[in-house]
Design an enzyme around this catalytic site. Sequence first.
Site, PDB file in Angstrom:
ATOM      1  N   GLY A 210      -7.825  24.791   7.676  1.00 34.06           N
ATOM      2  CA  GLY A 210      -7.313  23.700   6.875  1.00 34.06           C
ATOM      3  C   GLY A 210      -8.264  22.523   6.820  1.00 34.06           C
ATOM      4  N   PRO A 211      -7.739  21.343   6.483  1.00 33.47           N
ATOM      5  CG  PRO A 211      -6.440  19.768   5.358  1.00 33.47           C
ATOM      6  CD  PRO A 211      -6.341  21.079   6.060  1.00 33.47           C
ATOM      7  N   GLY A 230     -13.544  22.953  -5.261  1.00 34.28           N
ATOM      8  CA  GLY A 230     -12.143  22.622  -5.045  1.00 34.28           C
ATOM      9  C   GLY A 230     -11.720  21.471  -5.937  1.00 34.28           C
ATOM     10  CB  SER A 231      -8.712  19.346  -5.869  1.00 33.88           C
ATOM     11  OG  SER A 231      -8.798  18.665  -4.629  1.00 33.88           O
ATOM     12  CD  GLU A 252     -16.791  24.229 -10.218  1.00 32.69           C
ATOM     13  OE1 GLU A 252     -16.193  23.424 -10.973  1.00 32.69           O
ATOM     14  OE2 GLU A 252     -16.295  25.282  -9.819  1.00 32.69           O
ATOM     15  CG  LEU A 253     -15.672  18.221  -7.630  1.00 30.21           C
ATOM     16  CD1 LEU A 253     -15.770  16.710  -7.550  1.00 30.21           C
ATOM     17  CD2 LEU A 253     -15.330  18.825  -6.277  1.00 30.21           C
ATOM     18  CD  GLU A 380      -8.005  20.656 -12.445  1.00 28.44           C
ATOM     19  OE1 GLU A 380      -8.765  21.635 -12.558  1.00 28.44           O
ATOM     20  OE2 GLU A 380      -8.073  19.840 -11.502  1.00 28.44           O
ATOM     21  CB  VAL A 381      -1.712  21.545 -15.909  1.00 32.67           C
ATOM     22  CG1 VAL A 381      -0.394  22.226 -15.545  1.00 32.67           C
ATOM     23  CG2 VAL A 381      -1.473  20.414 -16.900  1.00 32.67           C
ATOM     24  CG  PHE A 382      -5.361  24.460 -10.929  1.00 29.08           C
ATOM     25  CD1 PHE A 382      -6.615  24.269 -11.476  1.00 29.08           C
ATOM     26  CD2 PHE A 382      -5.242  25.332  -9.866  1.00 29.08           C
ATOM     27  CE1 PHE A 382      -7.728  24.933 -10.973  1.00 29.08           C
ATOM     28  CE2 PHE A 382      -6.341  26.012  -9.362  1.00 29.08           C
ATOM     29  CZ  PHE A 382      -7.583  25.810  -9.914  1.00 29.08           C
TER      30      PHE A 382
END
Length: 486
Positions: A210-211, A230-231, A252-253, A380-382
């Site tokens: 995780g983070p 990622g986001s 790359e977001l 951004e909905v994703f």
Amino acid sequence: MTLMDAKIWAGSIFNGEWATSRAGDAPVMEPATGNEIGRVGLAGPEDVTASAVRAYEARRAWAAATFEERAAVLRRAGRLFEEHAEEIQGWLIREAGSIPGKAAFEAAVAASECYEAAALASQPSGELLPTARPRLSLARRVPVGVVGVIAPFNFPLILAIRSVAPALALGNSVVLKPDPRTAVSGGVSIARVFEEAGLPPGVLHMLPGGPGAGEALVADPRVPVISFTGSTVAGRKVGEMCGRLLKRAHLELGGNSALIVLDDADLDLAVSAAAWGSFFHQGQICMTTGRHLVHSSLQEEYVARLAAKADHMPVGDPATGQVALGPLIDERQRDKVHALVTGSVEAGARLAAGGTYEGLFYRPTVLTDLTADAPAYANEVFGPVAPVMPFATIEEAAALAGDSEYGLSLGILTRDVMKGLALADLVPTGIVHINDQTVDDEAVAPFGGVGASGTGSRFGGGRANVDAFTHTQWVTMQGDIARYPF
């Protein structure tokens, strides 16, 4: 024995060999059914530190290996991805909610990434420089040492291997942190392939986490380069940490990519491309078509045809049926998607199709009569959502497409390709597809966005990969020691 025998990886991490995680393990869930289909080790900061130390120790010997040795490992890895494609695809279907075609695409690209990376190993590594003194002066590219790779859940295999393979080919060791939700298809598969391909112990590490694990990887002083996909929210934090530590960050977001449909476009082909751009893999792609900008003369018919197509697209478990869309990755993502859709409707948008779900299966959705600040249009909905906005002129289309903090991909549909190219010049974006939708990727092509979509083309193609995973060193040589007046 299968490539990913559960006896090898269940409850374990890979740090050059399989080891029990100090942070315990986590379930591998199947989003389509909610069933637990395995367990995998969950790395904590201590595991990351231990792997960074070992990767740092292993880096010199791997960098000193001949280019033939490194290329051979990458070629074997490519063949293994091909030989075990069916097994890997099965995990992508069950663990990531991929339809079979998407899973097959990922497995094929993984092999291609390895083959293209193998070719990097023998590329020229520098250039001769002019010098005003009696000496040889040159610039050479040398490995950065240890590369940290942080990959997401949506295309877990591609978005990890596109950094892992070239970084290894160029002589670096790698610490990979896949998303724990897709740790098998995006982590275990890669570790097992390179283990079988003969990569020396200690050169590659695979640590789902995780983070906390991600922060430990970014902060470790032995890891000078971070490759993050990622986001945008998470990417900003990674970039800020790397900036303070004077590390290189390849980011790359997210995206909210526009598809512009000009008045001369073939409407049948345009709607087909648009549906693919918005609904492929449930819209869980950074390049997903998030905004449909359609000439006002076509808008009404475009919305009707796209809504009809959405209404007839089958949604369900990709492991058991022929479906166009599988499940969203988890409830949190589903609820985010639904909140953006309902918030847009409450703000005045018209729901032309979809907007409903059962479990994690969200119907492909079409929205129209939007304002520019409608949540599903502005963000951004994703998820599988297609907001449609009309325009009257080329200038208005360019202004709408450019009115976003993101700048990842742009699609333009027109019979006049030169007019399309001229329009593309007016929109800041990292990728342009004329007469195609916004979702595409090839191992040989540079990939990346601008603005909130990232730090430019950091993946794909020989030049981008060399720039990403090596640094330039200036070297001079002369026959005698230089004389100085001191």
